[in-house]
Design a protein around this motif. Structure first.
Motif, mmCIF file in Angstrom:
data_model
loop_
_atom_site.group_PDB
_atom_site.id
_atom_site.type_symbol
_atom_site.label_atom_id
_atom_site.label_comp_id
_atom_site.label_asym_id
_atom_site.label_seq_id
_atom_site.Cartn_x
_atom_site.Cartn_y
_atom_site.Cartn_z
ATOM 1 N N SER A 243 7.607 39.634 -23.933
ATOM 2 C CA SER A 243 8.453 40.774 -24.294
ATOM 3 C C SER A 243 8.665 41.621 -23.051
ATOM 4 C CB SER A 243 7.798 41.621 -25.391
ATOM 5 O OG SER A 243 6.673 42.311 -24.891
ATOM 6 N N VAL A 244 9.678 42.466 -23.093
ATOM 7 C CA VAL A 244 9.975 43.311 -21.932
ATOM 8 C C VAL A 244 8.822 44.275 -21.662
ATOM 9 C CG1 VAL A 244 11.265 44.949 -23.402
ATOM 10 C CG2 VAL A 244 11.650 44.926 -20.938
ATOM 11 N N LYS A 245 8.173 44.767 -22.710
ATOM 12 C CA LYS A 245 7.061 45.714 -22.512
ATOM 13 C C LYS A 245 5.864 45.039 -21.854
ATOM 14 C CE LYS A 245 4.126 49.066 -24.912
ATOM 15 N NZ LYS A 245 3.822 49.712 -26.212
ATOM 16 N N SER A 246 5.472 43.879 -22.367
ATOM 17 C CA SER A 246 4.317 43.188 -21.781
ATOM 18 C C SER A 246 4.607 42.795 -20.339
ATOM 19 C CB SER A 246 3.945 41.958 -22.608
ATOM 20 O OG SER A 246 5.004 41.017 -22.637
ATOM 21 N N ALA A 247 5.874 42.438 -20.046
ATOM 22 C CA ALA A 247 6.250 42.047 -18.687
ATOM 23 C C ALA A 247 6.236 43.239 -17.735
ATOM 24 C CB ALA A 247 7.625 41.394 -18.697
ATOM 25 N N SER A 248 6.797 44.362 -18.158
ATOM 26 C CA SER A 248 6.843 45.536 -17.274
ATOM 27 C C SER A 248 5.431 46.074 -17.013
ATOM 28 C CB SER A 248 7.727 46.637 -17.870
ATOM 29 O OG SER A 248 7.202 47.110 -19.101
ATOM 30 N N LEU A 249 4.587 46.025 -18.032
ATOM 31 C CA LEU A 249 3.201 46.452 -17.843
ATOM 32 C C LEU A 249 2.438 45.461 -16.966
ATOM 33 C CD1 LEU A 249 2.281 47.664 -21.460
ATOM 34 C CD2 LEU A 249 2.419 49.089 -19.401
ATOM 35 N N GLY A 250 2.678 44.176 -17.191
ATOM 36 C CA GLY A 250 1.969 43.150 -16.446
ATOM 37 C C GLY A 250 2.367 43.069 -14.983
ATOM 38 N N TYR A 251 3.656 43.207 -14.708
ATOM 39 C CA TYR A 251 4.142 43.060 -13.330
ATOM 40 C C TYR A 251 4.121 44.373 -12.540
ATOM 41 C CZ TYR A 251 5.786 38.348 -14.488
ATOM 42 O OH TYR A 251 5.861 37.022 -14.849
ATOM 43 N N PHE A 252 4.408 45.492 -13.234
ATOM 44 C CA PHE A 252 4.561 46.757 -12.500
ATOM 45 C C PHE A 252 3.614 47.860 -12.975
ATOM 46 C CE2 PHE A 252 8.959 44.877 -12.991
ATOM 47 C CZ PHE A 252 8.953 44.245 -11.758
ATOM 48 N N ASN A 253 2.799 47.546 -14.011
ATOM 49 C CA ASN A 253 1.886 48.532 -14.575
ATOM 50 C C ASN A 253 2.637 49.776 -15.056
ATOM 51 O OD1 ASN A 253 -0.701 49.344 -15.370
ATOM 52 N ND2 ASN A 253 -1.039 50.494 -13.474
ATOM 53 N N LYS A 254 3.807 49.539 -15.640
ATOM 54 C CA LYS A 254 4.641 50.634 -16.136
ATOM 55 C C LYS A 254 5.257 50.245 -17.476
ATOM 56 C CE LYS A 254 6.326 52.133 -11.559
ATOM 57 N NZ LYS A 254 7.561 52.350 -10.751
ATOM 58 N N LEU A 255 5.537 51.251 -18.307
ATOM 59 C CA LEU A 255 6.324 51.010 -19.505
ATOM 60 C C LEU A 255 7.765 50.739 -19.077
ATOM 61 C CD1 LEU A 255 4.969 53.878 -21.798
ATOM 62 C CD2 LEU A 255 4.604 51.422 -22.107
#
Length: 229
Positions: free
Chosen positions: A159-171
């Protein structure tokens, strides 16, 4: 001359029969999928996911980047892009094999939530029927939102949320322009453009997305230069 005419008619009949077979088989696959779980129930289940993100909580530049690189006629077509499908069909004939391509965001959503990723013609036809059903029941922003919450971004992120948190540590809402554009390019080939494993390829893909955004009027060259720097 009569022989040529007979051969032509025979070939056309063969194509019609083959086409009818794939259409019927694809429609049956679509019906089986819907009967197993209705579209309404499927969407409700997706929206209940803990990491589901509303489209209003995603940066506008991210949404523009996704549409630019995945389906730039998204807001104009009715679920399938006839122009893109025609171009893909010609390329498939030239290469003498079925190559994935020509799928709209709606078709990709259909594939994400109902079908496998196998490159099979019957599945492709079923995907088209499902795309029509999705477009008949949901508006474009809802479809884009659902697509971004069901896409695979590599590294186990679905999901976009898991990806943004995983790659950039951001919502998602906190991603900057550069991060937004990089994330938009990943689903095309998640293992290849995974910024953790292949940072250089991810940056290269990011530039491809920027060029697409410029081409389709979703980013001006001045802003693009700032992002690249």
């Amino acid at each position: 001359m009569k022989l040529v005419k007979k051969i032509t008619i025979t070939v056309l009949l063969i194509f019609i029969c083959i086409g009818s077979y794939f259409i019927c088989s694809g429609y049956q696959m679509y019906k089986n999928a819907i009967n197993k779980m209705s579209l309404k129930d499927k969407i409700t289940t997706i929206r209940q996911k803990e990491d589901y993100t509303k489209i209003d909580d995603m940066p506008q530049i991210y949404l523009k980047a996704v549409v630019s690189v995945e389906d730039h006629r998204f807001y104009k077509h009715f679920g399938i892009d006839v122009i893109s499908i025609g171009r893909t069909f010609v390329n498939d004939i030239k290469k003498m094999k079925f190559v994935e391509g020509g799928s709209t965001i709606t078709q990709q959503l259909a594939k994400n939530i109902y079908f496998t990723q196998d490159k099979k013609i019957v599945r492709k036809v079923a995907e088209i029927f499902m795309a029509f059903s999705i477009e008949s029941n949901y508006n474009k922003d809802e479809i884009l939102e659902l697509y971004l919450n069901t896409s695979y971004f590599g590294n186990g992120f679905y999901s976009v949320k898991s990806a943004s948190l995983g790659y950039f540590n951001k919502l998602p809402k906190d991603m900057n322009d550069s991060e937004s554009i990089m994330l938009a390019g990943i689903p095309n080939a998640p293992s290849l453009y995974n910024p953790i494993q292949n940072k250089n390829l991810a940056i290269e893909r990011q530039r491809q997305v920027i060029n697409k955004m410029i081409k389709y009027g979703n980013l001006d060259k001045v802003e693009a230069e700032k992002i690249i720097k």
